[in-house]
Design a protein around this motif. Sequence first.
Motif, PDB file in Angstrom:
ATOM      1  N   ILE A   1      -2.207   4.584  -0.600  1.00  0.00           N
ATOM      2  CA  ILE A   1      -3.723   4.401  -0.143  1.00  0.00           C
ATOM      3  C   ILE A   1      -3.551   4.283   1.355  1.00  0.00           C
ATOM      4  CG2 ILE A   1      -4.636   3.690  -2.397  1.00  0.00           C
ATOM      5  CD1 ILE A   1      -4.890   0.939  -0.907  1.00  0.00           C
TER       6      ILE A   1
ATOM      7  N   LYS B   1      -0.416   2.118  -3.960  1.00  0.00           N
ATOM      8  CA  LYS B   1      -1.753   1.814  -4.822  1.00  0.00           C
ATOM      9  C   LYS B   1      -1.751   0.724  -5.496  1.00  0.00           C
ATOM     10  CE  LYS B   1      -4.160   5.219  -7.781  1.00  0.00           C
ATOM     11  NZ  LYS B   1      -4.099   6.409  -8.757  1.00  0.00           N
ATOM     12  N   GLY B   2      -2.884   0.122  -5.420  1.00  0.00           N
ATOM     13  CA  GLY B   2      -3.025  -1.148  -6.215  1.00  0.00           C
ATOM     14  C   GLY B   2      -2.669  -2.440  -5.324  1.00  0.00           C
TER      15      GLY B   2
ATOM     16  N   ARG C   1      -8.135  -6.113  -4.779  1.00  0.00           N
ATOM     17  CA  ARG C   1      -7.427  -4.951  -4.489  1.00  0.00           C
ATOM     18  C   ARG C   1      -8.045  -4.186  -3.849  1.00  0.00           C
ATOM     19  NH1 ARG C   1      -3.136  -5.130  -7.407  1.00  0.00           N
ATOM     20  NH2 ARG C   1      -3.067  -6.246  -9.279  1.00  0.00           N
TER      21      ARG C   1
ATOM     22  N   ARG D   1      -8.677  -0.073  -1.963  1.00  0.00           N
ATOM     23  CA  ARG D   1      -8.779   1.332  -2.447  1.00  0.00           C
ATOM     24  C   ARG D   1      -8.629   2.083  -1.423  1.00  0.00           C
ATOM     25  NH1 ARG D   1     -13.669   1.319  -6.534  1.00  0.00           N
ATOM     26  NH2 ARG D   1     -14.520   0.709  -4.635  1.00  0.00           N
ATOM     27  N   ASP D   2      -8.322   3.399  -1.468  1.00  0.00           N
ATOM     28  CA  ASP D   2      -8.133   4.540  -0.465  1.00  0.00           C
ATOM     29  C   ASP D   2      -9.449   4.744   0.061  1.00  0.00           C
ATOM     30  OD1 ASP D   2      -7.717   7.947  -0.056  1.00  0.00           O
ATOM     31  OD2 ASP D   2      -6.444   6.358   0.973  1.00  0.00           O
TER      32      ASP D   2
ATOM     33  N   ASP E   1     -10.829   2.337   2.045  1.00  0.00           N
ATOM     34  CA  ASP E   1     -11.541   0.985   2.206  1.00  0.00           C
ATOM     35  C   ASP E   1     -11.287   0.568   3.778  1.00  0.00           C
ATOM     36  OD1 ASP E   1     -10.866  -0.909  -0.663  1.00  0.00           O
ATOM     37  OD2 ASP E   1     -12.433   0.207  -0.243  1.00  0.00           O
TER      38      ASP E   1
END
Lengths: 103, 144
Positions: free
Chosen positions: A23, A48-49, A87, A89-90, A92
Amino acid sequence: MNRRTTADAGEPARAIDDAPPAIDVRVHFFAQAREAVGGSEVSLRLGKGADVEEAARMLGARFPDLAPHLERCSFAVNEDYVKRDARLRDGDVLAVLPPIGGG
Amino acid sequence: MSGAQRDDFYAIQVEPLDLDALVADVAGPAYGAIATFVGTVRDSFAGREVRHLEYEAYEPMALRTLREIGMELRARHDLGRIAMAHRTGRLEVGEASVAIAVSAPHREAALAACRDAIERLKTSLPVWKKEVFADGEVWRENER
Protein backbone atom coordinates in the motif's frame (compact mmCIF):
# COMPACT_ATOMS: atom_id res chain seq x y z
CA MET A 1 -5.15 -22.12 -16.53
CA ASN A 2 -6.88 -18.79 -16.18
CA ARG A 3 -4.25 -16.91 -14.16
CA ARG A 4 -3.56 -13.34 -15.07
CA THR A 5 0.08 -12.84 -15.94
CA THR A 6 2.48 -10.08 -16.77
CA ALA A 7 4.38 -10.93 -19.93
CA ASP A 8 6.57 -8.19 -21.26
CA ALA A 9 8.82 -9.00 -24.15
CA GLY A 10 11.94 -10.80 -22.95
CA GLU A 11 10.64 -11.23 -19.39
CA PRO A 12 9.27 -14.40 -17.94
CA ALA A 13 5.56 -14.23 -17.24
CA ARG A 14 4.82 -13.57 -13.57
CA ALA A 15 1.44 -14.16 -12.05
CA ILE A 16 0.05 -10.88 -10.70
CA ASP A 17 -1.52 -12.89 -7.92
CA ASP A 18 1.98 -13.69 -6.64
CA ALA A 19 3.09 -10.04 -6.40
CA PRO A 20 3.54 -8.97 -2.74
CA PRO A 21 0.65 -6.69 -1.83
CA ALA A 22 1.73 -3.20 -0.93
CA ILE A 23 0.00 0.00 0.00
CA ASP A 24 1.11 3.55 -0.63
CA VAL A 25 0.37 6.25 1.90
CA ARG A 26 1.21 9.95 1.97
CA VAL A 27 2.76 11.20 5.17
CA HIS A 28 2.52 14.78 6.40
CA PHE A 29 4.88 16.19 9.02
CA PHE A 30 4.46 19.24 11.25
CA ALA A 31 6.53 21.37 13.60
CA GLN A 32 9.63 19.65 14.97
CA ALA A 33 8.84 16.49 12.98
CA ARG A 34 8.83 18.53 9.78
CA GLU A 35 12.12 20.18 10.74
CA ALA A 36 13.69 16.80 11.53
CA VAL A 37 12.64 15.32 8.19
CA GLY A 38 13.55 18.44 6.24
CA GLY A 39 10.25 18.45 4.42
CA SER A 40 6.52 18.45 5.04
CA GLU A 41 5.45 15.43 2.99
CA VAL A 42 6.79 12.05 1.86
CA SER A 43 5.40 8.90 0.29
CA LEU A 44 5.63 5.62 2.12
CA ARG A 45 5.18 2.12 0.75
CA LEU A 46 4.08 -0.46 3.30
CA GLY A 47 2.98 -4.05 3.33
CA LYS A 48 -0.76 -4.57 3.13
CA GLY A 49 -2.26 -4.59 6.60
CA ALA A 50 0.49 -2.43 8.08
CA ASP A 51 -0.49 -0.28 11.03
CA VAL A 52 0.53 3.18 12.16
CA GLU A 53 3.15 1.76 14.52
CA GLU A 54 4.85 0.03 11.61
CA ALA A 55 4.75 3.20 9.53
CA ALA A 56 6.30 5.10 12.42
CA ARG A 57 9.10 2.54 12.68
CA MET A 58 9.83 2.82 8.97
CA LEU A 59 9.83 6.61 9.13
CA GLY A 60 12.18 6.60 12.09
CA ALA A 61 14.55 4.31 10.23
CA ARG A 62 14.37 6.38 7.07
CA PHE A 63 14.79 9.70 8.91
CA PRO A 64 17.09 9.18 11.91
CA ASP A 65 16.62 12.76 13.14
CA LEU A 66 12.89 12.10 13.33
CA ALA A 67 13.20 8.97 15.48
CA PRO A 68 13.63 10.66 18.89
CA HIS A 69 10.48 12.73 18.34
CA LEU A 70 8.17 9.88 17.42
CA GLU A 71 7.51 8.60 20.92
CA ARG A 72 5.77 11.85 21.85
CA CYS A 73 3.90 12.21 18.58
CA SER A 74 0.24 11.54 17.95
CA PHE A 75 -0.99 10.37 14.59
CA ALA A 76 -3.93 11.11 12.35
CA VAL A 77 -5.18 9.16 9.37
CA ASN A 78 -7.32 11.07 6.91
CA GLU A 79 -7.60 13.91 9.41
CA ASP A 80 -8.83 11.82 12.34
CA TYR A 81 -6.75 11.04 15.40
CA VAL A 82 -5.91 7.33 15.53
CA LYS A 83 -4.17 4.91 17.87
CA ARG A 84 -0.91 3.33 16.79
CA ASP A 85 -2.57 -0.01 16.11
CA ALA A 86 -4.84 1.50 13.47
CA ARG A 87 -4.45 -0.28 10.15
CA LEU A 88 -3.53 1.73 7.09
CA ARG A 89 -5.05 1.39 3.66
CA ASP A 90 -3.82 2.27 0.21
CA GLY A 91 -4.19 6.00 -0.42
CA ASP A 92 -4.46 6.97 3.25
CA VAL A 93 -3.00 10.27 4.42
CA LEU A 94 -1.00 9.79 7.60
CA ALA A 95 -0.04 12.81 9.68
CA VAL A 96 2.73 12.85 12.27
CA LEU A 97 1.64 15.26 14.99
CA PRO A 98 4.03 16.44 17.73
CA PRO A 99 2.50 17.59 21.04
CA ILE A 100 0.14 20.42 20.12
CA GLY A 101 0.47 24.04 21.13
CA GLY A 102 -2.44 25.97 19.69
CA GLY A 103 -4.64 28.59 21.26
CA MET B 1 -30.83 22.66 21.40
CA SER B 2 -30.34 25.78 19.31
CA GLY B 3 -30.24 25.86 15.54
CA ALA B 4 -28.26 28.52 13.72
CA GLN B 5 -29.86 30.64 11.02
CA ARG B 6 -26.48 31.08 9.36
CA ASP B 7 -23.52 28.74 9.52
CA ASP B 8 -21.04 29.17 12.34
CA PHE B 9 -17.71 30.70 11.32
CA TYR B 10 -14.44 28.79 11.58
CA ALA B 11 -11.13 29.92 10.15
CA ILE B 12 -7.43 29.14 10.13
CA GLN B 13 -5.81 32.19 8.60
CA VAL B 14 -2.59 34.00 8.04
CA GLU B 15 -4.26 37.42 8.16
CA PRO B 16 -4.52 39.28 11.48
CA LEU B 17 -7.64 38.36 13.45
CA ASP B 18 -10.55 40.78 13.51
CA LEU B 19 -12.39 40.40 16.79
CA ASP B 20 -14.92 43.09 15.92
CA ALA B 21 -15.89 41.16 12.80
CA LEU B 22 -16.32 37.93 14.79
CA VAL B 23 -18.51 39.71 17.33
CA ALA B 24 -20.61 41.25 14.57
CA ASP B 25 -20.86 37.82 12.98
CA VAL B 26 -22.37 36.11 16.03
CA ALA B 27 -24.63 38.98 17.09
CA GLY B 28 -28.34 38.64 16.54
CA PRO B 29 -31.56 40.15 17.84
CA ALA B 30 -32.49 36.93 19.66
CA TYR B 31 -29.19 36.82 21.58
CA GLY B 32 -28.81 38.82 24.75
CA ALA B 33 -25.19 37.90 25.35
CA ILE B 34 -21.93 37.67 23.43
CA ALA B 35 -18.87 36.21 25.16
CA THR B 36 -15.40 36.49 23.65
CA PHE B 37 -11.92 35.12 24.24
CA VAL B 38 -8.71 36.39 22.68
CA GLY B 39 -5.34 34.67 23.12
CA THR B 40 -2.38 37.02 22.72
CA VAL B 41 1.36 36.56 22.35
CA ARG B 42 3.24 37.15 25.58
CA ASP B 43 6.71 38.68 25.78
CA SER B 44 8.27 35.99 27.93
CA PHE B 45 8.20 32.35 28.93
CA ALA B 46 9.91 31.12 32.12
CA GLY B 47 11.94 34.30 32.28
CA ARG B 48 13.17 34.13 28.71
CA GLU B 49 12.32 37.02 26.43
CA VAL B 50 10.22 36.00 23.46
CA ARG B 51 11.17 37.67 20.18
CA HIS B 52 8.23 36.34 18.19
CA LEU B 53 6.12 33.21 17.73
CA GLU B 54 5.53 31.01 14.73
CA TYR B 55 2.30 29.07 14.47
CA GLU B 56 1.76 26.12 12.16
CA ALA B 57 -1.48 24.22 11.50
CA TYR B 58 -2.66 21.02 9.88
CA GLU B 59 -5.25 23.14 8.22
CA PRO B 60 -7.95 20.76 6.99
CA MET B 61 -7.86 18.80 10.23
CA ALA B 62 -7.85 21.99 12.30
CA LEU B 63 -10.95 23.27 10.51
CA ARG B 64 -12.66 19.95 11.07
CA THR B 65 -11.69 20.07 14.75
CA LEU B 66 -13.11 23.58 15.14
CA ARG B 67 -16.39 22.40 13.61
CA GLU B 68 -16.47 19.41 15.95
CA ILE B 69 -15.86 21.67 18.94
CA GLY B 70 -18.73 23.84 17.74
CA MET B 71 -21.04 20.82 17.59
CA GLU B 72 -20.06 19.82 21.12
CA LEU B 73 -20.75 23.34 22.35
CA ARG B 74 -24.21 23.27 20.80
CA ALA B 75 -24.96 19.92 22.38
CA ARG B 76 -24.13 21.30 25.83
CA HIS B 77 -25.33 24.91 25.69
CA ASP B 78 -28.26 26.86 24.32
CA LEU B 79 -26.39 29.08 21.88
CA GLY B 80 -26.91 31.57 19.13
CA ARG B 81 -23.85 31.54 16.88
CA ILE B 82 -20.20 30.57 17.18
CA ALA B 83 -17.14 32.11 15.53
CA MET B 84 -13.59 30.83 16.07
CA ALA B 85 -10.42 31.80 14.25
CA HIS B 86 -6.77 30.82 14.76
CA ARG B 87 -3.87 32.52 13.09
CA THR B 88 -0.80 30.91 11.56
CA GLY B 89 2.58 32.21 10.51
CA ARG B 90 4.75 34.67 12.35
CA LEU B 91 3.17 36.59 15.23
CA GLU B 92 4.75 39.45 17.16
CA VAL B 93 4.35 40.04 20.89
CA GLY B 94 0.92 41.45 21.60
CA GLU B 95 -0.78 40.07 18.52
CA ALA B 96 -3.81 37.82 18.80
CA SER B 97 -3.27 34.15 18.00
CA VAL B 98 -6.82 32.93 18.59
CA ALA B 99 -10.20 34.62 18.86
CA ILE B 100 -13.54 33.13 19.88
CA ALA B 101 -16.96 34.77 19.95
CA VAL B 102 -20.12 33.01 21.11
CA SER B 103 -23.61 34.42 21.33
CA ALA B 104 -26.57 33.07 23.25
CA PRO B 105 -29.97 34.20 24.44
CA HIS B 106 -28.57 34.32 27.98
CA ARG B 107 -25.16 35.11 29.41
CA GLU B 108 -24.55 31.92 31.38
CA ALA B 109 -24.54 29.80 28.24
CA ALA B 110 -22.39 32.28 26.29
CA LEU B 111 -19.76 32.52 29.01
CA ALA B 112 -19.68 28.79 29.69
CA ALA B 113 -19.47 27.90 25.99
CA CYS B 114 -16.71 30.42 25.38
CA ARG B 115 -14.66 28.92 28.17
CA ASP B 116 -15.34 25.37 26.97
CA ALA B 117 -14.30 26.41 23.48
CA ILE B 118 -10.80 27.59 24.40
CA GLU B 119 -10.23 24.65 26.73
CA ARG B 120 -11.18 22.13 24.02
CA LEU B 121 -9.16 23.98 21.44
CA LYS B 122 -6.09 23.82 23.68
CA THR B 123 -6.37 20.06 24.06
CA SER B 124 -7.19 19.00 20.54
CA LEU B 125 -6.53 21.57 17.80
CA PRO B 126 -3.71 20.38 15.49
CA VAL B 127 -1.75 23.63 15.71
CA TRP B 128 1.85 24.09 16.87
CA LYS B 129 3.62 27.07 18.38
CA LYS B 130 7.33 27.82 18.12
CA GLU B 131 8.72 30.37 20.56
CA VAL B 132 11.70 32.22 19.15
CA PHE B 133 14.13 33.73 21.67
CA ALA B 134 17.30 35.74 21.15
CA ASP B 135 19.35 32.63 21.87
CA GLY B 136 17.24 29.77 20.60
CA GLU B 137 13.80 28.46 19.77
CA VAL B 138 11.40 25.91 21.24
CA TRP B 139 8.27 24.18 19.99
CA ARG B 140 6.08 24.82 23.02
CA GLU B 141 3.63 22.14 24.07
CA ASN B 142 0.32 23.06 25.75
CA GLU B 143 0.06 22.10 29.41
CA ARG B 144 -1.97 18.95 29.92
